[in-house]
Write a protein that holds these residues in place. Structure first.
Motif, short mmCIF file in Angstrom:
data_model
loop_
_atom_site.label_atom_id
_atom_site.label_comp_id
_atom_site.label_asym_id
_atom_site.label_seq_id
_atom_site.Cartn_x
_atom_site.Cartn_y
_atom_site.Cartn_z
N GLU A 1 0.84 -1.20 0.00
CA GLU A 1 0.00 0.00 0.00
C GLU A 1 0.88 1.25 0.00
OE1 GLU A 1 -2.16 -0.72 3.58
OE2 GLU A 1 -3.18 -2.45 2.70
N ILE A 2 0.27 2.34 -0.47
CA ILE A 2 0.97 3.64 -0.46
C ILE A 2 0.19 4.59 0.43
CG2 ILE A 2 1.62 5.64 -1.88
CD1 ILE A 2 1.91 3.75 -4.27
N VAL A 3 0.90 5.31 1.28
CA VAL A 3 0.24 6.31 2.10
C VAL A 3 1.03 7.63 2.00
CG1 VAL A 3 1.41 5.49 4.21
CG2 VAL A 3 -0.66 6.83 4.42
N ILE A 4 0.29 8.72 1.81
CA ILE A 4 0.96 10.03 1.73
C ILE A 4 1.27 10.50 3.16
CG2 ILE A 4 0.75 12.46 1.01
CD1 ILE A 4 0.75 10.75 -1.44
N HIS A 5 2.54 10.82 3.36
CA HIS A 5 3.01 11.24 4.69
C HIS A 5 3.95 12.44 4.44
CE1 HIS A 5 4.95 11.31 8.51
NE2 HIS A 5 6.02 10.63 8.15
N PRO A 6 3.38 13.66 4.44
CA PRO A 6 4.14 14.82 3.96
C PRO A 6 5.43 15.11 4.72
CG PRO A 6 1.81 15.36 4.24
CD PRO A 6 2.01 14.00 4.83
N GLN A 7 5.54 14.68 5.98
CA GLN A 7 6.72 15.03 6.77
C GLN A 7 7.93 14.14 6.45
OE1 GLN A 7 3.68 14.29 8.13
NE2 GLN A 7 2.97 16.34 8.67
N SER A 8 7.73 13.02 5.76
CA SER A 8 8.82 12.07 5.45
C SER A 8 9.66 11.71 6.68
CB SER A 8 9.75 12.61 4.35
OG SER A 8 9.07 12.82 3.16
N ILE A 9 9.00 11.41 7.77
CA ILE A 9 9.71 11.00 8.99
C ILE A 9 9.61 9.48 9.17
CG2 ILE A 9 9.71 11.16 11.54
CD1 ILE A 9 10.85 13.66 10.20
#
Ligand code: NAD
Ligand code: MG
Length: 415
Positions: A255-263
């Protein structure tokens, strides 16, 4: 002391690998380099690391490189000078250099295919950054890995995160080998995506997307091609196929999940529903270092992660209308065989055309879809290396022909 061969030493992955070698002089020694065209930087790297051998992809640049090295003053000239070689044979020689223990594959695109195979055939461990090679030629690369016993250690941050999480499971031994064998007890993985340069743009605004916009990544500093791939989310689509081959997962498990902070760099969900994640600042040095130090961990003085400084970690579903490349990649992966090679080559060519401002940003998925649609009748399910090379060539040509048509002429229909 581990001896390292660096393919693509002048690029973003290559330079960060050399910085690690400088930071840990008692752990790593750079013995072999390859580069494209950046001779001034390459000369500096040769001075600093005194490799035994250096290969240039473009043989015609060898005399100029020799001349630049000869003209250095005696104090600045590396001693001994490296052996200089060129062309595909040169790259393959560096990739399989006898004294190297591990090969970092930092060449961009399918140009890395033959050197990667040369490294595998000679039994080297690989720090795999050059994902395009595995995506295009998974059915060729995986059997070679099994034959030679060489190990693919993922340098891509998401796959490194998954690999790191799996070290703590009873199936670590299996996960270590990364040869496409299913890892029992691994239920799902979630690949995190920053959302790229256009994450805050509406679909309508994408009509105005320029090369400058697409090459400005909010979180990561990388080469131009992968930065555009991040904007279209093709990078994540390619990483889905990469994960399929590395960890032996079905596409429904990825699955792909958008996580804008890239932490959070990615997560694994285990049989008992426990989810493990690997966290860190967005910095490629850690996944590269882990490939080089695995199964050990080296002490670093790098900035500690401070979650109170980060504040919020947020997540959302990726928008399939805004990012059609992602679905194209899932679809090509499910077709399997030669289809991912066609997708990858079409993407490389479309991105190159976009960077040269010959096509519009929104043409990229259309050109890729066109090539994949046309290839459906010719898919080979168990391709040979020659099949992969042939469809790669065909796909690039197809995109070049279609790209000559004016913007938005190619209908997007859904594979
Ligand atoms: P880059 O453009 O910065 O560097 C590419 C390197 O490959 C350069 O040294 C260049 O001279 C060399 N090169 C280019 N074309 C070549 C050819 N035809 N033959 C031989 N050498 C050639 O790219 P990058 O961002 O370092 O990416 C390298 C690979 O690593 C890509 O496959 C990318 O997807 C992957 N990757 C990069 C990052 C990152 O942070 N940069 C992260 C994850 C994965
Ligand atoms: Mg990545």
């Amino acid at each position: 002391m581990k001896a390292i061969s660096v393919l693509g030493s002048t690029g973003s992955i290559g330079t960060q690998t050399l910085e690690i070698a400088e930071e840990f002089p008692n752990q790593f020694k750079v013995v072999a380099l390859t580069a494209g065209r950046n001779l001034p930087l390459l000369v500096k790297q040769i001075q600093k690391h005194t490799p035994e051998v250096v290969a240039l992809a473009d043989e015609s640049l060898l005399p100029e490189l020799q001349e630049r090295l000869n003209s250095l003053s005696k104090e600045n000239r590396p001693n001994p000078l490296p052996e200089l070689i060129g062309g595909t044979d040169g790259l393959n020689t560096v990739a399989s250099w006898d004294h190297a223990d591990v090969v970092v594959t930092g060449i961009v695109g399918c140009a890395g295919l033959l050197p990667t195979l040369a490294a595998i055939k000679s039994g080297k461990d690989l720090a795999l950054a050059n994902k395009e090679t595995l995506i295009a030629a998974g059915p060729v690369v995986i059997p070679e890995l099994k034959r030679s016993g060489s190990r693919l250690l993922p340098a891509d941050s998401e796959h490194s995160a998954i690999f790191q999480c799996l070290q703590g499971t009873p199936w670590a031994e299996n996960a270590r080998l990364s040869t496409g064998t299913p890892t029992p007890g691994l239920r799902h993985i979630q690949l995190t995506a920053s959302g790229g340069a256009f994450r805050d743009w509406s679909i309508e605004e994408l009509e105005k997307a320029s090369v400058k916009d697409a090459t400005s990544h909010p979180n990561w500093s990388m080469g131009k091609k992968i930065t555009v791939d991040s904007a279209t989310l093709m990078n994540k689509g390619l990483e889905v196929i990469e994960a399929h081959y590395l960890f032996g997962l079905d596409y429904d498990q990825i699955e792909i999940v958008i996580h804008p902070q890239s932490i959070i760099h990615s997560m694994v969900e285990l049989a008992d529903s426990s989810v493990l994640a690997q966290l860190g600042w967005p910095d490629m040095k850690l996944p590269i270092l882990y490939c080089l130090s695995w199964p050990n961990r080296l002490e670093t003085s790098w900035r500690r992660l401070n979650l109170t400084e980060v504040g919020n970690l947020t997540f959302k579903q990726p928008d399939t209308l805004k990012y059609p490349c992602m679905e194209l990649a899932y679809s090509a992966g499910r077709f399997g065989g030669t289809m991912p090679a066609v997708l990858n080559a079409a993407n490389e060519e479309a991105v190159a055309q976009f960077l040269q401002e010959k096509i519009h940003y929104l043409d990229i998925p259309k050109l890729i879809e066109h090539a994949c649609e046309k290839h459906k009748v010719d898919i080979k399910s168990s391709p040979s290396l020659n099949d992969v090379i042939a469809v790669d060539k065909w796909s690039r040509k197809e995109v070049k022909i279609q790209a000559k048509k004016s913007k938005y002429q190619i209908p997007l229909s859904g594979l």
